[in-house]
Design a protein around this motif. Structure first.
Motif, short mmCIF file in Angstrom:
data_model
loop_
_atom_site.label_atom_id
_atom_site.label_comp_id
_atom_site.label_asym_id
_atom_site.label_seq_id
_atom_site.Cartn_x
_atom_site.Cartn_y
_atom_site.Cartn_z
N THR A 7 0.84 -1.18 0.00
CA THR A 7 0.00 0.00 0.00
C THR A 7 0.88 1.24 0.00
O THR A 7 2.10 1.16 -0.06
CB THR A 7 -0.96 -0.01 1.20
N GLY A 8 0.28 2.39 0.04
CA GLY A 8 1.02 3.64 0.04
C GLY A 8 0.07 4.81 0.07
O GLY A 8 -1.16 4.63 -0.02
N SER A 9 0.61 5.98 0.20
CA SER A 9 -0.26 7.16 0.23
C SER A 9 0.55 8.42 0.00
O SER A 9 1.78 8.43 0.14
CB SER A 9 -0.98 7.26 1.59
N THR A 10 -0.15 9.47 -0.37
CA THR A 10 0.37 10.83 -0.33
C THR A 10 -0.59 11.62 0.54
O THR A 10 -1.77 11.27 0.68
CB THR A 10 0.46 11.47 -1.72
N LEU A 11 -0.10 12.68 1.14
CA LEU A 11 -0.91 13.40 2.13
C LEU A 11 -1.37 14.77 1.66
O LEU A 11 -2.47 15.21 1.99
CB LEU A 11 -0.09 13.54 3.41
N ARG A 12 -0.57 15.42 0.85
CA ARG A 12 -0.79 16.84 0.55
C ARG A 12 -2.18 17.12 -0.04
O ARG A 12 -2.83 18.08 0.36
CB ARG A 12 0.29 17.33 -0.41
N ALA A 13 -2.62 16.28 -0.96
CA ALA A 13 -3.88 16.56 -1.65
C ALA A 13 -5.11 15.97 -0.96
O ALA A 13 -6.22 16.14 -1.45
CB ALA A 13 -3.80 16.02 -3.08
N ARG A 14 -4.90 15.28 0.17
CA ARG A 14 -6.05 14.70 0.86
C ARG A 14 -6.95 15.79 1.43
O ARG A 14 -6.52 16.90 1.73
CB ARG A 14 -5.59 13.77 1.99
N GLU A 15 -8.22 15.45 1.62
CA GLU A 15 -9.19 16.43 2.09
C GLU A 15 -8.90 16.85 3.53
O GLU A 15 -8.29 16.10 4.31
CB GLU A 15 -10.61 15.87 1.97
N THR A 16 -9.33 18.03 3.87
CA THR A 16 -9.06 18.58 5.19
C THR A 16 -9.63 17.69 6.29
O THR A 16 -9.00 17.52 7.35
CB THR A 16 -9.64 20.00 5.31
N ALA A 17 -10.80 17.11 6.08
CA ALA A 17 -11.41 16.26 7.11
C ALA A 17 -10.52 15.07 7.45
O ALA A 17 -10.43 14.66 8.61
CB ALA A 17 -12.79 15.79 6.66
N PHE A 18 -9.85 14.50 6.44
CA PHE A 18 -8.94 13.38 6.67
C PHE A 18 -7.77 13.83 7.54
O PHE A 18 -7.38 13.16 8.51
CB PHE A 18 -8.44 12.84 5.34
N LYS A 19 -7.19 14.98 7.21
CA LYS A 19 -6.06 15.49 7.98
C LYS A 19 -6.49 15.87 9.40
O LYS A 19 -5.72 15.71 10.36
CB LYS A 19 -5.46 16.69 7.27
N ALA A 20 -7.72 16.35 9.53
CA ALA A 20 -8.21 16.72 10.86
C ALA A 20 -8.31 15.50 11.77
O ALA A 20 -8.06 15.60 12.98
CB ALA A 20 -9.58 17.40 10.74
N LYS A 21 -8.65 14.34 11.23
CA LYS A 21 -8.70 13.11 12.03
C LYS A 21 -7.31 12.73 12.51
O LYS A 21 -7.13 12.28 13.66
CB LYS A 21 -9.31 11.97 11.21
N ILE A 22 -6.32 12.90 11.63
CA ILE A 22 -4.94 12.62 12.05
C ILE A 22 -4.54 13.58 13.16
O ILE A 22 -3.93 13.19 14.16
CB ILE A 22 -3.97 12.75 10.87
N ALA A 23 -4.87 14.87 13.01
CA ALA A 23 -4.54 15.87 14.02
C ALA A 23 -5.15 15.50 15.37
O ALA A 23 -4.50 15.60 16.41
CB ALA A 23 -5.03 17.24 13.58
N LYS A 24 -6.38 15.02 15.35
CA LYS A 24 -7.05 14.62 16.60
C LYS A 24 -6.32 13.45 17.26
O LYS A 24 -6.11 13.44 18.48
CB LYS A 24 -8.50 14.25 16.30
N ASN A 25 -5.91 12.47 16.45
CA ASN A 25 -5.18 11.32 16.99
C ASN A 25 -3.83 11.73 17.55
O ASN A 25 -3.39 11.23 18.60
CB ASN A 25 -5.01 10.24 15.92
N LEU A 26 -3.14 12.61 16.84
CA LEU A 26 -1.85 13.08 17.32
C LEU A 26 -2.00 13.81 18.65
O LEU A 26 -1.20 13.61 19.58
CB LEU A 26 -1.19 14.00 16.29
N TYR A 27 -2.99 14.66 18.75
CA TYR A 27 -3.20 15.42 19.98
C TYR A 27 -3.48 14.48 21.15
O TYR A 27 -3.00 14.69 22.28
CB TYR A 27 -4.34 16.41 19.80
N GLU A 28 -4.23 13.42 20.88
CA GLU A 28 -4.61 12.49 21.95
C GLU A 28 -3.47 11.54 22.32
O GLU A 28 -3.22 11.30 23.51
CB GLU A 28 -5.83 11.67 21.51
N HIS A 29 -2.77 11.02 21.32
CA HIS A 29 -1.81 9.94 21.58
C HIS A 29 -0.35 10.36 21.60
O HIS A 29 0.47 9.71 22.27
CB HIS A 29 -1.99 8.83 20.52
#
Length: 325
Positions: free
Chosen positions: A260-282
């Motif tokens: 698998t694989g991914s790029t991050l830059r073009a992903r939607e803001t809602a997707f990045k916001a979920k990552i931000a929430k996880n980072l803040y928590e964990h």
């Protein structure tokens, strides 16, 4: 404001200071007065004309920033004026001001400077999304990271160890290998002197690793497959050796591997916001307790962005390169 623009595709000297209008935040954005901004490989690719910004993004390079909130969009209610934040952005970081969606802004962890905070968003978002969300690295499993001394690598080592995984890395010099083990890696393989496939076989007594985080691609792909244990997961996040490779699919089937694989830059803001929430928590608590830390190799004034790119492309750095404003 002063910003760094790419005057044409080319070598680092095409990065030139220019004057731009200070951007205005959209209704769900904030305006950040930048104190520091991270330098990343995607910035180099954009400068070379190989990674254009997504639609609607600024043409100014720079994907991560830290600074002070200077203006709020009409619908923003989770961030206040004057807050010290770091943020992942789709572009515009090499400047004195930049807008960012409020949902991907994170408070600067207690005890960290603006320079340290600017080193967090791109690498921490990328590692969390790919190693923990996409590859589902679990406690007790083994991770192989190619480029262990890079910004991504130093982040992956620390986070994987913090969540009780074993970590092996590859690096290109004995000094970088030593640095990676001092940072927490269980073993570092000098890839210019040793075959990492053979070393992984030795280190795992023939079993292989559970997850590989790879920025190299190309000829590394078939070699990575040999390193994976049954049910192993390979996550591709860049292709420094090229985007194409020939592989034998039989071991993929026999060992039930996941590519698998991914790029991050073009992903939607809602997707990045979920990552931000996880980072803040964990992860943010780990940063505040000093259990995980950004690794800074060098800083340059904003107007010397070209020098920062020269260092980035030399691969002589260990950790992150930061521009200061």
């Amino acid at each position: 404001m002063i910003a760094i623009e790419i005057t044409e595709a080319g070598e680092p000297q095409v990065l030139k200071p220019t004057e731009r209008s200070i951007p205005s935040p959209a209704e769900d954005e904030v305006l950040i007065k930048i104190a520091a901004a991270g330098v990343n490989r995607p910035d180099v690719m954009q400068r070379r004309g190989q990674y254009p910004p997504p639609a609607g993004a600024s043409d100014i390079p720079g994907l991560e920033i830290a600074g002070t909130v200077a203006a709020l969009g009409e619908q923003v209610n989770n961030v206040s004026m004057g807050n010290k934040v770091c943020a992942l952005v789709t572009g515009g970081g090499y400047a004195e001001y930049c807008t960012a969606p409020a949902s991907v802004c994170l408070p600067i962890p207690n005890g960290l400077t603006f320079v340290q905070a600017a080193a967090l968003p791109e690498t921490f978002f990328t590692v969390w999304s790919n190693v923990f969300d996409r590859a589902d690295l679990a406690a007790g499993e083994t991770l192989l990271v190619h480029g262990g001394a890079s910004g991504i690598g130093t982040t992956a080592i620390q986070l994987a160890k913090a969540f009780d995984a074993k970590v092996f890395v590859t690096a290109g010099t004995a000094e970088k290998c030593r640095f990676c083990t001092e940072l927490g890696a269980d073993a570092a393989i000098h890839y210019r002197e040793r075959d990492f496939v053979q070393e992984i076989e030795r280190l795992t007594t023939g079993r292989g690793v559970d997850v590989i985080l790879d920025m190299i691609g190309g000829d590394y792909l078939p070699r990575n497959l040999k390193c994976l244990a049954p049910e192993g997961r390979l996550v591709q996040i860049a292709v420094q050796h090229g985007a194409k490779a020939e592989i034998n699919l039989v071991p993929v089937m026999q060992k039930r591997l996941v590519l698998t694989g991914s790029t991050l830059r073009a992903r939607e803001t809602a997707f990045k916001a979920k990552i931000a929430k996880n980072l803040y928590e964990h992860v943010w608590p780990l940063l505040e307790y000093g259990l995980v830390k950004p690794v800074i190799h060098a800083t340059f004034p904003l107007t010397e962005a070209a020098k920062a790119h020269v260092l980035m492309e030399s691969s002589q750095h260990t950790g992150k390169i930061i521009l200061t404003v």
